[in-house]
Design a protein around this motif. Structure first.
Motif, PDB file in Angstrom:
ATOM      1  N   GLY A  73       0.817  -1.212   0.000  1.00  0.00           N
ATOM      2  CA  GLY A  73       0.000   0.000   0.000  1.00  0.00           C
ATOM      3  C   GLY A  73       0.848   1.258   0.000  1.00  0.00           C
ATOM      4  O   GLY A  73       0.464   2.281  -0.586  1.00  0.00           O
ATOM      5  N   GLU A  74       1.999   1.190   0.650  1.00  0.00           N
ATOM      6  CA  GLU A  74       2.884   2.346   0.708  1.00  0.00           C
ATOM      7  C   GLU A  74       4.021   2.268  -0.298  1.00  0.00           C
ATOM      8  O   GLU A  74       4.680   3.275  -0.570  1.00  0.00           O
ATOM      9  N   ALA A  75       4.266   1.082  -0.839  1.00  0.00           N
ATOM     10  CA  ALA A  75       5.319   0.903  -1.836  1.00  0.00           C
ATOM     11  C   ALA A  75       4.874  -0.181  -2.820  1.00  0.00           C
ATOM     12  O   ALA A  75       5.141  -1.367  -2.605  1.00  0.00           O
ATOM     13  N   PRO A  76       4.176   0.198  -3.909  1.00  0.00           N
ATOM     14  CA  PRO A  76       3.638  -0.785  -4.850  1.00  0.00           C
ATOM     15  C   PRO A  76       4.681  -1.732  -5.434  1.00  0.00           C
ATOM     16  O   PRO A  76       4.343  -2.839  -5.845  1.00  0.00           O
ATOM     17  N   LEU A  77       5.955  -1.331  -5.438  1.00  0.00           N
ATOM     18  CA  LEU A  77       7.015  -2.209  -5.917  1.00  0.00           C
ATOM     19  C   LEU A  77       7.025  -3.520  -5.137  1.00  0.00           C
ATOM     20  O   LEU A  77       7.366  -4.576  -5.676  1.00  0.00           O
ATOM     21  N   PHE A  78       6.620  -3.465  -3.856  1.00  0.00           N
ATOM     22  CA  PHE A  78       6.705  -4.634  -2.989  1.00  0.00           C
ATOM     23  C   PHE A  78       5.746  -5.762  -3.389  1.00  0.00           C
ATOM     24  O   PHE A  78       5.912  -6.889  -2.936  1.00  0.00           O
ATOM     25  N   GLU A  79       4.741  -5.470  -4.200  1.00  0.00           N
ATOM     26  CA  GLU A  79       3.846  -6.547  -4.620  1.00  0.00           C
ATOM     27  C   GLU A  79       4.243  -7.136  -5.969  1.00  0.00           C
ATOM     28  O   GLU A  79       3.651  -8.100  -6.436  1.00  0.00           O
ATOM     29  N   SER A  80       5.290  -6.566  -6.581  1.00  0.00           N
ATOM     30  CA  SER A  80       5.611  -6.934  -7.957  1.00  0.00           C
ATOM     31  C   SER A  80       6.341  -8.264  -8.096  1.00  0.00           C
ATOM     32  O   SER A  80       6.618  -8.703  -9.208  1.00  0.00           O
ATOM     33  N   LEU A  81       6.672  -8.924  -7.001  1.00  0.00           N
ATOM     34  CA  LEU A  81       7.211 -10.284  -7.061  1.00  0.00           C
ATOM     35  C   LEU A  81       6.142 -11.316  -6.715  1.00  0.00           C
ATOM     36  O   LEU A  81       6.449 -12.501  -6.601  1.00  0.00           O
ATOM     37  N   ASP A  82       4.912 -10.860  -6.540  1.00  0.00           N
ATOM     38  CA  ASP A  82       3.826 -11.760  -6.140  1.00  0.00           C
ATOM     39  C   ASP A  82       2.588 -11.612  -7.016  1.00  0.00           C
ATOM     40  O   ASP A  82       1.472 -11.838  -6.554  1.00  0.00           O
ATOM     41  N   PHE A  83       2.779 -11.242  -8.282  1.00  0.00           N
ATOM     42  CA  PHE A  83       1.622 -11.157  -9.166  1.00  0.00           C
ATOM     43  C   PHE A  83       1.012 -12.542  -9.338  1.00  0.00           C
ATOM     44  O   PHE A  83       1.706 -13.489  -9.724  1.00  0.00           O
ATOM     45  N   PRO A  84      -0.278 -12.698  -9.063  1.00  0.00           N
ATOM     46  CA  PRO A  84      -0.905 -14.021  -9.140  1.00  0.00           C
ATOM     47  C   PRO A  84      -0.983 -14.520 -10.581  1.00  0.00           C
ATOM     48  O   PRO A  84      -1.346 -13.787 -11.494  1.00  0.00           O
ATOM     49  N   GLY A  85      -0.619 -15.765 -10.769  1.00  0.00           N
ATOM     50  CA  GLY A  85      -0.716 -16.361 -12.092  1.00  0.00           C
ATOM     51  C   GLY A  85       0.454 -16.068 -12.995  1.00  0.00           C
ATOM     52  O   GLY A  85       0.478 -16.520 -14.145  1.00  0.00           O
ATOM     53  N   LEU A  86       1.446 -15.322 -12.511  1.00  0.00           N
ATOM     54  CA  LEU A  86       2.563 -14.960 -13.381  1.00  0.00           C
ATOM     55  C   LEU A  86       3.504 -16.139 -13.608  1.00  0.00           C
ATOM     56  O   LEU A  86       3.906 -16.421 -14.727  1.00  0.00           O
ATOM     57  N   THR A  87       3.880 -16.824 -12.539  1.00  0.00           N
ATOM     58  CA  THR A  87       4.782 -17.961 -12.681  1.00  0.00           C
ATOM     59  C   THR A  87       4.531 -18.993 -11.588  1.00  0.00           C
ATOM     60  O   THR A  87       4.187 -18.652 -10.467  1.00  0.00           O
TER      61      THR A  87
END
Length: 325
Positions: A73-87
């Motif tokens: 919520g405060e740093a959107p970069l932090f969710e970018s290793l957990d995109f659902p369905g990516l890998t």
């Protein structure tokens, strides 16, 4: 020196098999007794997880484990290793993590006053459901426990309702009907006995629940350089063990939940859960929701510089380019 350290959930294999031995045995022994640790789980401390990074930055702990996407919520970069369905490939996941690690460390220090020490996954995240689910179409209308925005957007794209429930409260929530399905790792849900309240294990890849260990930057900077170098080497060794544990936990968790194959580090579910695999069309449908809903929304929140960093360091690994328009 004595370190005050907060860890993760006590039932999880990363906590039991990697973190506890590291902090209670490996670190003291490697330092010849110069470093001792007061190590506690989230349950011991009575905290839920999302507040860890703030507490660490305030100096409540010397070091802490946290779930990276909780702080998105405060740093959107932090969710970018957990995109659902990516890998669903852990080797790909590690390459992505290594590529983004310097930028995550930079953001963590600037926004929270925390020095990043390690970055690793719990294991592949999937759905535990207590309603009959034989395909993604059956998810429609169900209440699904998620714990980050990308997960919520994907399940909502499937026609389900997202509910935010702390990990430790999932079992009673599913017993009361607050949730019909819940997302966690193949191993973490098993050792937390989610199979007592669910009977379908749906293999929709929902990320990896990336976790980190960080140190309060002010306290860290007061340490002698020799001590810093010693601790960095120790945490690097632990990080390798965490990745190895996560890799083993993916299939072991499936085996323990479904009663098929060897169950080494979990609990054999009784009765065994039904394994629900996806067709190629279903995987394509989930991927379409990821691209149209999850990635586009994230790009707007993260900004062009953040998106460029991701494309260069993570996107290339998985062959995905996110547009920031």
């Amino acid at each position: 020196m004595n370190l005050k350290v907060s860890g993760g959930n006590r039932t999880q294999n990363q906590f039991r098999l990697v973190e506890v031995p590291f902090f209670t045995k490996q670190l003291p022994e490697a330092s010849d007794g110069a470093v001792t640790v007061n190590f506690s789980s989230l349950e011991d401390l009575g905290i839920q997880g999302p507040e860890v990074l703030r507490l660490l930055g305030m100096g409540m702990f010397d070091m802490s484990e946290g779930t990276l996407s909780y702080m998105a919520g405060e740093a959107p970069l932090f969710e970018s290793l957990d995109f659902p369905g990516l890998t669903s490939d852990i080797d790909q996941q590690r390459k992505m993590a290594e590529g983004l690690k310097p930028e995550i460390a930079k953001t963590m220090k600037a926004k929270f006053g925390v020095k990043l020490l390690s970055l690793a996954p719990i294991a592949l995240q999937v759905l535990y459901c207590n309603k009959p689910v034989s395909s993604l179409a059956d998810i429609k209308g169900l209440k699904v426990r998620t714990f980050n925005r990308g997960m919520a957007q994907l399940v909502e794209g499937l026609g389900a309702q997202s509910v935010n429930i702390p990990f430790a409260e999932v079992v009673p929530a599913m017993e009361r009907g607050v949730a019909d399905c819940a997302i966690t790792a193949t191993s973490a849900g098993n050792t937390a006995r989610w199979w007592e309240v669910s009977d379908h294990l749906v293999m929709l890849p929902m990320g990896w629940s990336m976790i980190f260990f960080g140190a309060n930057a002010d306290n860290w900077n007061k340490l002698p350089e020799k001590t810093q170098a010693f601790l960095e080497k120790q945490f690097s060794d632990m990080e390798d063990k965490q990745w190895a544990q996560a890799k083993a936990d993916v299939q072991d968790g499936i085996n323990c939940n479904t009663g098929k194959g060897t169950c080494k580090n979990g609990i054999e579910a009784k009765p065994a859960m039904k394994l629900v695999t996806l067709t190629s069309d279903e995987k394509d449908h989930a991927r379409e929701i990821l691209t149209k809903n999850v990635l586009s929304d994230w790009a707007k929140r993260c900004g062009s510089d953040c998106v460029s960093q991701w494309n260069e360091n993570a996107g290339k690994v998985v062959g995905v380019h996110v547009s920031d328009n």
